[in-house]
Design a protein around this motif. Structure first.
Motif, PDB file in Angstrom:
ATOM      1  N   GLY A 115      -6.794  12.486  -5.146  1.00  0.00           N
ATOM      2  CA  GLY A 115      -7.213  13.672  -5.637  1.00  0.00           C
ATOM      3  C   GLY A 115      -8.811  14.046  -5.237  1.00  0.00           C
ATOM      4  O   GLY A 115      -9.517  14.432  -6.211  1.00  0.00           O
ATOM      5  N   PHE A 116      -9.009  13.952  -4.053  1.00  0.00           N
ATOM      6  CA  PHE A 116     -10.555  13.994  -3.730  1.00  0.00           C
ATOM      7  C   PHE A 116     -10.971  15.307  -3.926  1.00  0.00           C
ATOM      8  O   PHE A 116     -12.093  15.603  -3.942  1.00  0.00           O
ATOM      9  CB  PHE A 116     -10.793  13.413  -2.432  1.00  0.00           C
ATOM     10  N   SER A 117     -10.162  16.268  -3.689  1.00  0.00           N
ATOM     11  CA  SER A 117     -10.452  17.709  -3.701  1.00  0.00           C
ATOM     12  C   SER A 117      -9.414  18.581  -4.421  1.00  0.00           C
ATOM     13  O   SER A 117      -8.361  18.006  -4.638  1.00  0.00           O
ATOM     14  CB  SER A 117     -10.623  18.364  -2.288  1.00  0.00           C
ATOM     15  N   TRP A 118      -9.659  19.657  -4.704  1.00  0.00           N
ATOM     16  CA  TRP A 118      -8.806  20.701  -5.590  1.00  0.00           C
ATOM     17  C   TRP A 118      -7.440  20.708  -4.765  1.00  0.00           C
ATOM     18  O   TRP A 118      -6.312  20.546  -5.290  1.00  0.00           O
ATOM     19  CB  TRP A 118      -9.401  21.957  -5.914  1.00  0.00           C
ATOM     20  N   ALA A 119      -7.740  20.817  -3.345  1.00  0.00           N
ATOM     21  CA  ALA A 119      -6.375  21.160  -2.608  1.00  0.00           C
ATOM     22  C   ALA A 119      -5.533  19.806  -2.521  1.00  0.00           C
ATOM     23  O   ALA A 119      -4.400  20.002  -2.310  1.00  0.00           O
ATOM     24  CB  ALA A 119      -6.833  21.677  -1.290  1.00  0.00           C
ATOM     25  N   ALA A 120      -6.233  18.765  -2.497  1.00  0.00           N
ATOM     26  CA  ALA A 120      -5.515  17.414  -2.554  1.00  0.00           C
ATOM     27  C   ALA A 120      -4.445  17.318  -3.409  1.00  0.00           C
ATOM     28  O   ALA A 120      -3.645  16.437  -3.071  1.00  0.00           O
ATOM     29  CB  ALA A 120      -6.483  16.401  -2.266  1.00  0.00           C
ATOM     30  N   GLY A 169     -17.549  17.078 -16.669  1.00  0.00           N
ATOM     31  CA  GLY A 169     -17.482  15.701 -16.680  1.00  0.00           C
ATOM     32  C   GLY A 169     -16.631  14.988 -15.419  1.00  0.00           C
ATOM     33  O   GLY A 169     -15.846  16.003 -15.084  1.00  0.00           O
ATOM     34  N   VAL A 170     -16.844  13.933 -15.296  1.00  0.00           N
ATOM     35  CA  VAL A 170     -16.046  13.219 -14.108  1.00  0.00           C
ATOM     36  C   VAL A 170     -15.429  11.998 -14.738  1.00  0.00           C
ATOM     37  O   VAL A 170     -16.290  11.557 -15.535  1.00  0.00           O
ATOM     38  CB  VAL A 170     -16.734  13.195 -12.859  1.00  0.00           C
ATOM     39  N   ILE A 171     -14.374  11.258 -14.082  1.00  0.00           N
ATOM     40  CA  ILE A 171     -13.894  10.013 -14.403  1.00  0.00           C
ATOM     41  C   ILE A 171     -14.413   9.050 -13.407  1.00  0.00           C
ATOM     42  O   ILE A 171     -13.981   9.451 -12.186  1.00  0.00           O
ATOM     43  CB  ILE A 171     -12.608  10.084 -14.667  1.00  0.00           C
ATOM     44  N   GLN A 172     -15.352   8.434 -13.661  1.00  0.00           N
ATOM     45  CA  GLN A 172     -15.777   7.364 -12.644  1.00  0.00           C
ATOM     46  C   GLN A 172     -14.930   6.136 -13.021  1.00  0.00           C
ATOM     47  O   GLN A 172     -14.250   6.006 -14.090  1.00  0.00           O
ATOM     48  CB  GLN A 172     -17.285   7.136 -13.040  1.00  0.00           C
ATOM     49  N   GLY A 173     -15.184   4.933 -12.146  1.00  0.00           N
ATOM     50  CA  GLY A 173     -14.591   3.885 -12.166  1.00  0.00           C
ATOM     51  C   GLY A 173     -15.068   2.970 -13.449  1.00  0.00           C
ATOM     52  O   GLY A 173     -14.440   2.104 -13.965  1.00  0.00           O
ATOM     53  N   ILE A 202     -13.679  25.837  -9.154  1.00  0.00           N
ATOM     54  CA  ILE A 202     -12.913  24.635  -9.312  1.00  0.00           C
ATOM     55  C   ILE A 202     -14.063  23.547  -8.630  1.00  0.00           C
ATOM     56  O   ILE A 202     -15.317  23.883  -8.036  1.00  0.00           O
ATOM     57  CB  ILE A 202     -11.900  24.473  -8.334  1.00  0.00           C
ATOM     58  N   THR A 203     -13.490  22.254  -8.719  1.00  0.00           N
ATOM     59  CA  THR A 203     -14.373  21.069  -8.665  1.00  0.00           C
ATOM     60  C   THR A 203     -13.704  20.147  -7.548  1.00  0.00           C
ATOM     61  O   THR A 203     -12.600  19.952  -7.877  1.00  0.00           O
ATOM     62  CB  THR A 203     -14.783  20.437  -9.844  1.00  0.00           C
ATOM     63  N   ASP A 204     -14.584  20.098  -6.701  1.00  0.00           N
ATOM     64  CA  ASP A 204     -14.116  18.906  -5.536  1.00  0.00           C
ATOM     65  C   ASP A 204     -14.621  17.542  -6.263  1.00  0.00           C
ATOM     66  O   ASP A 204     -15.855  17.284  -5.762  1.00  0.00           O
ATOM     67  CB  ASP A 204     -14.196  18.993  -4.091  1.00  0.00           C
ATOM     68  N   TYR A 205     -14.021  16.542  -6.576  1.00  0.00           N
ATOM     69  CA  TYR A 205     -14.637  15.503  -7.345  1.00  0.00           C
ATOM     70  C   TYR A 205     -15.075  14.573  -6.275  1.00  0.00           C
ATOM     71  O   TYR A 205     -15.719  13.741  -6.655  1.00  0.00           O
ATOM     72  CB  TYR A 205     -13.693  14.861  -8.333  1.00  0.00           C
ATOM     73  N   ARG A 206     -14.750  14.693  -4.971  1.00  0.00           N
ATOM     74  CA  ARG A 206     -15.297  13.968  -4.159  1.00  0.00           C
ATOM     75  C   ARG A 206     -17.035  13.799  -3.897  1.00  0.00           C
ATOM     76  O   ARG A 206     -17.520  12.990  -3.574  1.00  0.00           O
ATOM     77  CB  ARG A 206     -14.695  14.139  -2.710  1.00  0.00           C
ATOM     78  N   HIS A 207     -17.397  15.038  -4.322  1.00  0.00           N
ATOM     79  CA  HIS A 207     -18.742  15.158  -4.271  1.00  0.00           C
ATOM     80  C   HIS A 207     -19.513  14.502  -5.366  1.00  0.00           C
ATOM     81  O   HIS A 207     -20.905  14.416  -5.637  1.00  0.00           O
ATOM     82  CB  HIS A 207     -19.223  16.748  -4.417  1.00  0.00           C
ATOM     83  N   TRP A 208     -18.697  13.925  -6.499  1.00  0.00           N
ATOM     84  CA  TRP A 208     -19.266  13.562  -7.710  1.00  0.00           C
ATOM     85  C   TRP A 208     -19.474  11.977  -7.612  1.00  0.00           C
ATOM     86  O   TRP A 208     -19.777  11.275  -8.777  1.00  0.00           O
ATOM     87  CB  TRP A 208     -18.524  13.706  -9.051  1.00  0.00           C
ATOM     88  N   LEU A 253     -18.894   7.798  -5.503  1.00  0.00           N
ATOM     89  CA  LEU A 253     -19.131   7.097  -4.202  1.00  0.00           C
ATOM     90  C   LEU A 253     -17.922   6.967  -3.247  1.00  0.00           C
ATOM     91  O   LEU A 253     -17.959   7.404  -2.357  1.00  0.00           O
ATOM     92  CB  LEU A 253     -19.771   5.760  -4.554  1.00  0.00           C
ATOM     93  N   PRO A 254     -16.990   6.637  -3.843  1.00  0.00           N
ATOM     94  CA  PRO A 254     -15.653   6.739  -2.888  1.00  0.00           C
ATOM     95  C   PRO A 254     -15.079   8.286  -2.631  1.00  0.00           C
ATOM     96  O   PRO A 254     -15.475   9.112  -3.238  1.00  0.00           O
ATOM     97  CB  PRO A 254     -14.472   6.091  -3.632  1.00  0.00           C
ATOM     98  N   LEU A 255     -14.313   8.159  -1.528  1.00  0.00           N
ATOM     99  CA  LEU A 255     -13.670   9.477  -1.385  1.00  0.00           C
ATOM    100  C   LEU A 255     -12.478   9.505  -2.210  1.00  0.00           C
ATOM    101  O   LEU A 255     -11.963  10.430  -3.029  1.00  0.00           O
ATOM    102  CB  LEU A 255     -13.141   9.475   0.041  1.00  0.00           C
ATOM    103  N   GLY A 256     -11.353   8.430  -2.212  1.00  0.00           N
ATOM    104  CA  GLY A 256     -10.215   8.384  -2.677  1.00  0.00           C
ATOM    105  C   GLY A 256     -10.432   8.356  -4.459  1.00  0.00           C
ATOM    106  O   GLY A 256     -11.262   7.928  -4.866  1.00  0.00           O
ATOM    107  N   ARG A 257      -9.419   8.651  -5.108  1.00  0.00           N
ATOM    108  CA  ARG A 257      -9.521   8.872  -6.790  1.00  0.00           C
ATOM    109  C   ARG A 257      -8.109   9.032  -7.170  1.00  0.00           C
ATOM    110  O   ARG A 257      -7.222   9.822  -6.509  1.00  0.00           O
ATOM    111  CB  ARG A 257     -10.496   9.775  -7.177  1.00  0.00           C
TER     112      ARG A 257
END
Ligand SMILES: Cc1ncc(COP(=O)(O)O)c(C=O)c1O
Length: 480
Positions: free
Chosen positions: A102-107, A142-146, A343-349, A351-355
């Motif tokens: 889910g790196f972006s909303w569309a993903a 907020g964002v979920i980091q690893g 909407i938020t594209d979490y890839r910008h928040w 380090l990795p792209l994938g989530r």
């Protein structure tokens, strides 16, 4: 494996997991193996022909379990807790099945949107200031980091970009290299090693501020360091305050440190990796007072809030500070809604792209425990640590080494460090319970952390009797 075998094996696996959890108390908490134990037990290459599920599950008991440290045993009192609950495990199964990236909303729109809403739910549970919430029109979120380590690094890199752009806007001739060599970040001398690593990875100096008698960072020591560094031509840009330090669960004084960060225009990041979960209880929420001064705040629900690893919750007041710092927009990642502002594209928040779809775990856990269930869980652990504290206090051979606020008790045998080191050796050789030590100034100290979801008063009592017994043997042996 087809779907019908998956149904059968899946049920068997659920039974195996439930048996493991129910029987964990009967397993030795710390394994007997020596380094390199595993390699001789398995083939040197992957099989050419498929193995059966039976073969694999038999090998789990034969090869894997003998080398497992049982973090969820009620006799595990080391490090800090790592979360484990059935709702989170089930949600993780679903996450694996959906298997989106889910790196972006569309993903995968649900992956993004549930995360934003769960982070708002959790922010509200902690009574975070409105500014940290995304809501419908907020600037934060907020964002979920690893991990907490990633959250600190991401905050430091965003702060570095922000200060660099500000200085270059004021003096266009300034190069990034000139700025970078002058940047300084600060944390207390009690901060987790991940903070120092963030400085190393981010290529900036990181200075340790001496903590006070209660292991807390205070205004005077921070201000002094800032003045000295500014006078030397350096550029302070980032401060990490820790709420619940790893060694002894001390709390930096946010109400003092926060206003300094505002006055000096430096980014304040709060690392509450362990303690953050406790802030859902109104009686512990005052420990978070001063969060309003911070630019970013992070804690690990995967430690103490029953959401299995990995789930590190990070909020920022101004999400464009993150998204603007690391933004690249190749055409294969673009989508038609990305500039809608909704909407938020979490890839910008991150380090990795994938989530992964990690918010499912939060959703399941929050709904199946309810806030009250989660609060009761935290309170029980805190009560157990106070029980252990009072047991230690009743034995004049021991001393408590730091204030007990949440689920961690730091204690030692009175006398030389060698004595407590020898006690720890006896404890961990016996393998009935598991503890790790720390240093508090020049003292070698044992940390007793309430960890397991299933730990009860009787386990704490047994652990203490075991420690006392070993101490008696040790002190007797010392006299002979
Ligand atoms: C205060 C503090 N910060 C950071 C960390 C690192 O956490 P993570 O493993 O999520 O990076 C820990 C780990 O215990 C911690 O106690």
């Amino acid at each position: 494996m087809d779907a019908s075998e998956f149904r059968r094996r899946g049920k068997e696996m659920v039974d195996y997991v439930a048996d493991y959890m129910e029987g964990i108390e009967g397993r030795q908490v710390y394994p007997d193996v020596e380094p390199g134990y595993l390699r001789p037990l398995i083939p040197t290459t992957a099989p050419q022909e498929p193995d059966t599920f039976e073969d694999i599950i038999n090998d789990v008991e034969k090869i894997i379990m003998p080398g497992v440290t049982h973090w969820h045993s009620p006799y595990f009192f080391a490090y800090f807790p790592t979360a484990s609950s059935y709702p989170a495990m089930l949600a993780d199964m679903l996450c694996g099945a959906i298997g989106c990236i889910g790196f972006s909303w569309a993903a995968s729109p649900a992956c993004t949107e549930l995360e934003t809403v769960m982070m708002d739910w959790l922010g509200k549970m902690l009574q975070l200031p409105e500014a940290f919430l995304a809501g419908n029109a907020g600037e934060g979120g907020g964002v979920i980091q690893g991990s907490a380590s990633e959250a600190t690094l991401v905050a430091l890199l965003a702060a570095r970009t922000k200060v660099t752009r500000r200085l270059q806007a004021a003096s266009p001739g300034l190069t990034q290299a000139t700025i970078m060599e002058k940047l300084v970040a600060y944390s207390s001398d009690q901060a987790h090693s991940s903070v120092e690593r963030a400085g190393l990875i981010g290529g900036v100096k990181l200075k340790a501020i001496p903590s006070d008698g209660k292991f807390a960072m205070r205004a005077s020591a921070l201000q002094e360091a800032l003045e000295r560094d500014k006078a030397a031509g350096l550029i302070p840009f980032f401060v990490v305050a820790t709420l619940g330090t790893t060694s002894c669960c001390s709390f930096d004084n946010l109400l003092e440190v926060g206003p300094i960060c505002i006055k000096e225009d430096v980014w304040l990041h709060i690392d509450a990796a362990y303690a953050g979960s406790a802030f859902i209880c109104p009686e512990f929420r005052p420990l978070l007072n001063g969060v309003e001064f911070a630019d970013s705040f992070n804690f690990n629900p995967h430690k103490w809030l029953l959401v299995n690893f990995d789930c590190s919750a990070m909020w920022v007041k101004k999400r464009t500070d993150l998204t603007g710092a690391f933004k690249l927009d190749p055409v294969y990642l673009k989508h038609s809604h990305q500039d809608s502002g909704l909407i938020t594209d979490y890839r910008h928040w991150q380090l990795p792209l994938g989530r992964r779809f990690r918010s499912l775990k939060m959703w399941f856990v929050f709904r199946m425990y309810g806030i009250k269930g989660l609060q009761a869980y935290i309170r029980k652990h805190v009560q157990l640590s106070h029980k252990f504290e009072s047991l230690v206090q009743q034995d004049p051979r021991f001393e408590i080494c730091a204030e007990v606020t949440l689920g961690l008790v730091c204690f030692r045998l009175k006398g030389s460090n060698k004595l407590t080191e020898a006690l720890l050796e006896r404890i961990n050789n016996a393998k009935k319970i598991h503890l790790v030590p720390c240093h508090l100034r020049d003292k070698f100290v044992l940390r007793f952390a309430i960890c397991s979801r299933t730990v009860e008063s009787a386990h704490v009592q047994l652990a203490w009797e075991h420690i006392r017994g070993l101490a008696t043997e040790l002190l007797k042996a010392e006299k002979e």
